[in-house]
Design a protein around this motif. Structure first.
Motif, PDB file in Angstrom:
ATOM      1  N   LEU A   1       9.851 -60.749  10.617  1.00 29.12           N
ATOM      2  CA  LEU A   1       9.296 -61.993  11.124  1.00 29.12           C
ATOM      3  C   LEU A   1       7.852 -62.152  10.661  1.00 29.12           C
ATOM      4  O   LEU A   1       7.454 -63.222  10.199  1.00 29.12           O
ATOM      5  CB  LEU A   1       9.377 -62.038  12.655  1.00 29.12           C
ATOM      6  CG  LEU A   1       8.766 -63.265  13.317  1.00 29.12           C
ATOM      7  CD1 LEU A   1       9.487 -64.532  12.840  1.00 29.12           C
ATOM      8  CD2 LEU A   1       8.849 -63.136  14.825  1.00 29.12           C
ATOM      9  N   PHE A   2       7.092 -61.081  10.761  1.00 28.24           N
ATOM     10  CA  PHE A   2       5.706 -61.101  10.307  1.00 28.24           C
ATOM     11  C   PHE A   2       5.621 -61.471   8.835  1.00 28.24           C
ATOM     12  O   PHE A   2       4.858 -62.339   8.428  1.00 28.24           O
ATOM     13  CB  PHE A   2       5.048 -59.737  10.548  1.00 28.24           C
ATOM     14  CG  PHE A   2       3.785 -59.525   9.761  1.00 28.24           C
ATOM     15  CD1 PHE A   2       3.769 -58.652   8.686  1.00 28.24           C
ATOM     16  CD2 PHE A   2       2.630 -60.200  10.090  1.00 28.24           C
ATOM     17  CE1 PHE A   2       2.622 -58.461   7.955  1.00 28.24           C
ATOM     18  CE2 PHE A   2       1.469 -60.008   9.369  1.00 28.24           C
ATOM     19  CZ  PHE A   2       1.470 -59.143   8.293  1.00 28.24           C
TER      20      PHE A   2
ATOM     21  N   LEU B   1     -10.697 -60.158  12.252  1.00 31.09           N
ATOM     22  CA  LEU B   1     -10.188 -60.229  13.622  1.00 31.09           C
ATOM     23  C   LEU B   1      -9.272 -59.071  13.997  1.00 31.09           C
ATOM     24  O   LEU B   1      -9.079 -58.802  15.178  1.00 31.09           O
ATOM     25  CB  LEU B   1      -9.419 -61.533  13.823  1.00 31.09           C
ATOM     26  CG  LEU B   1     -10.156 -62.824  13.505  1.00 31.09           C
ATOM     27  CD1 LEU B   1      -9.215 -64.017  13.623  1.00 31.09           C
ATOM     28  CD2 LEU B   1     -11.374 -62.981  14.395  1.00 31.09           C
ATOM     29  N   GLY B   2      -8.665 -58.449  13.002  1.00 37.38           N
ATOM     30  CA  GLY B   2      -7.660 -57.417  13.242  1.00 37.38           C
ATOM     31  C   GLY B   2      -6.270 -58.027  13.181  1.00 37.38           C
ATOM     32  O   GLY B   2      -6.099 -59.250  13.262  1.00 37.38           O
ATOM     33  N   GLY B   3      -5.282 -57.165  13.026  1.00 38.49           N
ATOM     34  CA  GLY B   3      -3.914 -57.627  12.853  1.00 38.49           C
ATOM     35  C   GLY B   3      -3.355 -58.365  14.042  1.00 38.49           C
ATOM     36  O   GLY B   3      -2.767 -59.445  13.910  1.00 38.49           O
ATOM     37  N   LYS B   4      -3.509 -57.811  15.222  1.00 37.47           N
ATOM     38  CA  LYS B   4      -2.907 -58.410  16.418  1.00 37.47           C
ATOM     39  C   LYS B   4      -3.448 -59.819  16.667  1.00 37.47           C
ATOM     40  O   LYS B   4      -2.684 -60.752  16.903  1.00 37.47           O
ATOM     41  CB  LYS B   4      -3.130 -57.520  17.638  1.00 37.47           C
ATOM     42  CG  LYS B   4      -2.379 -58.000  18.873  1.00 37.47           C
ATOM     43  CD  LYS B   4      -2.281 -56.914  19.906  1.00 37.47           C
ATOM     44  CE  LYS B   4      -1.512 -57.341  21.124  1.00 37.47           C
ATOM     45  NZ  LYS B   4      -0.109 -57.634  20.903  1.00 37.47           N
TER      46      LYS B   4
ATOM     47  N   GLN C   1       2.466 -55.662  17.251  1.00 35.32           N
ATOM     48  CA  GLN C   1       1.538 -54.568  17.514  1.00 35.32           C
ATOM     49  C   GLN C   1       1.052 -54.014  16.175  1.00 35.32           C
ATOM     50  O   GLN C   1       1.784 -53.340  15.472  1.00 35.32           O
ATOM     51  CB  GLN C   1       2.216 -53.471  18.347  1.00 35.32           C
ATOM     52  CG  GLN C   1       1.284 -52.397  18.829  1.00 35.32           C
ATOM     53  CD  GLN C   1       0.162 -52.937  19.713  1.00 35.32           C
ATOM     54  OE1 GLN C   1       0.309 -53.921  20.414  1.00 35.32           O
ATOM     55  NE2 GLN C   1      -0.982 -52.287  19.670  1.00 35.32           N
ATOM     56  N   SER C   2      -0.161 -54.311  15.830  1.00 36.19           N
ATOM     57  CA  SER C   2      -0.743 -53.876  14.561  1.00 36.19           C
ATOM     58  C   SER C   2      -1.767 -52.783  14.808  1.00 36.19           C
ATOM     59  O   SER C   2      -2.496 -52.814  15.790  1.00 36.19           O
ATOM     60  CB  SER C   2      -1.422 -55.067  13.869  1.00 36.19           C
ATOM     61  OG  SER C   2      -2.158 -54.638  12.751  1.00 36.19           O
ATOM     62  N   GLY C   3      -1.820 -51.849  13.888  1.00 32.78           N
ATOM     63  CA  GLY C   3      -2.825 -50.795  13.970  1.00 32.78           C
ATOM     64  C   GLY C   3      -4.140 -51.193  13.333  1.00 32.78           C
ATOM     65  O   GLY C   3      -5.120 -50.450  13.390  1.00 32.78           O
TER      66      GLY C   3
END
Length: 160
Positions: free
Chosen positions: A8-9, A99-102, A113-115
């Motif tokens: 989906l991502f 911003l970061g993955g999430k 849920q991204s690291g």
């Protein structure tokens, strides 16, 4: 479940992967509406300082990056031509870094849920663009051209 989220991502990012700048010489789009000069040497230094601990000093990523880790989070992918970084537009790469993955995926309506942490409190926008320019400078022509076309198409779609 995690594989479905990853698919989906990738579909969402693929659909969103159209825009912000086309690297020409040492110019790079710092925002959707402005241009700035990039510093590849600074980008490489900052990459080694902020990114290499997860993504590898040679941009090789972590082992098993396509499969969930024990914590359910995908390991850091490579940023060289073997990874998927070049599949994403500049705006997605910038947001992911800042911003970061999430948070980036949440802006697109995806719960994932991204690291990948966000570096917006530690790096300036110009420093992020320098890191991205360094990463892109290591790609073969084909990957740079595909990524630039996606970025340009997204920019045109947005009317920037």
């Amino acid at each position: 479940m995690m594989r479905r989220s990853l698919v989906l991502f990738l579909l969402v990012v693929g659909a969103a992967s159209v825009g912000a700048w086309m690297m020409a010489g040492s110019d790079i789009s710092g925002t959707a509406t402005s241009r700035q000069t990039v510093d590849l040497a600074e980008g490489e230094k900052l990459y080694q300082e902020y990114c290499a601990s997860c993504h590898g000093s040679d941009l090789e990523g972590q082992a098993g990056w396509r499969s969930d880790g024990e914590d359910g989070i995908l390991p850091a992918p490579p940023h060289d031509e073997t990874g998927h970084t070049w599949h994403h537009s500049d705006s997605v790469l910038f947001d992911y870094t800042k911003l970061g993955g999430k948070k980036t995926l949440a802006k697109q309506g995806v719960d994932f849920q991204s690291g990948m942490p966000g570096f917006g409190d530690e790096l300036t926008d110009a420093q992020i663009w320098n890191i991205l320019a360094f990463i892109k400078s290591t790609w073969p022509d084909r990957q740079r051209e595909v990524q630039a076309a996606r970025s340009e198409a997204e920019q045109q779609k947005r009317g920037d």
